[in-house]
Design a protein around this motif. Sequence first.
Motif: not given
Length: 264
Positions: A111-137
């Motif tokens: 996993l990393g940042e590469y040229p020509n990667q297909v972007p996705i909805n940033k807000e949805r990604y941030q929301r999901l990862v935020g919930k996973l961060i809380y779940l890691s408690h």
Amino acid sequence: MRKYDFQQSNSDHTLFMKHQRGRVTDLIIYVNDMIITGNDSGEIATLQKQLTTEFEMKNLGGLKYFLGIEVARSREGIFLSQRKYTLDLLFEVGQLECKPADTPIVQNHKLGEYPNQVPINKERYQRLVGKLIYLSHTRLDIAYVVSVVSQFMHCPSEDHMNAVMRILRYLKSSPGKGLMFSKNNHLKIEGYTDADWARNISDRKSTSGYFTFVGGNLVTWRSKKQKVVFLSSVEAEFRGIAKGLCELLWLRRLMTEIGFPPNL
């Protein structure tokens, strides 16, 4: 709380303590939710009455559910989990009936940042990862992979979202997994640290991590990419050890303040 002769902890400013006649009463608060505990039942009852004169308060009885964390007691100890939180998250993303994954991330991932990667909805990604961060408690097993996917919050791609979905499929296999705090009749503090070296394929930074035990029970852990590039694995390891030692010193100070100095 100071008006009622409680002292504010220097280690955790949300914690207030009262020691008298060899007994302890503690209150910890998060916004408008609080937990009152201790071994002085009379002082606890008095504090509850005093707080009701300050603001409207509802006594929910013994601790069973707090900020999305479920609490279960038995003769063996206390078990914490986020089963409902996990199932609600799976339902939200439509993965409640998904095929479970055996591991939270692909081994030797790139996993990393590469040229020509297909972007996705940033807000949805941030929301999901935020919930996973809380779940890691309560889920140590996803701490590392969550720290990995959280590094791409600014510009997520399909590959990053696929990694998040794999975490969710892994959670489907064991939504009720959590932490067990057993009665081990000692308060010894132990800590373990580790670090890789230049593992990140994008910037060659290392990732360090630690986890600590109090009384034989896991209480804190962390996995985080280091801020600078080190020239040797020894430097990366020493950085990880320093972070782990800071956590151990904080735990010792906190327990001493509460009135239960640990065994060293």
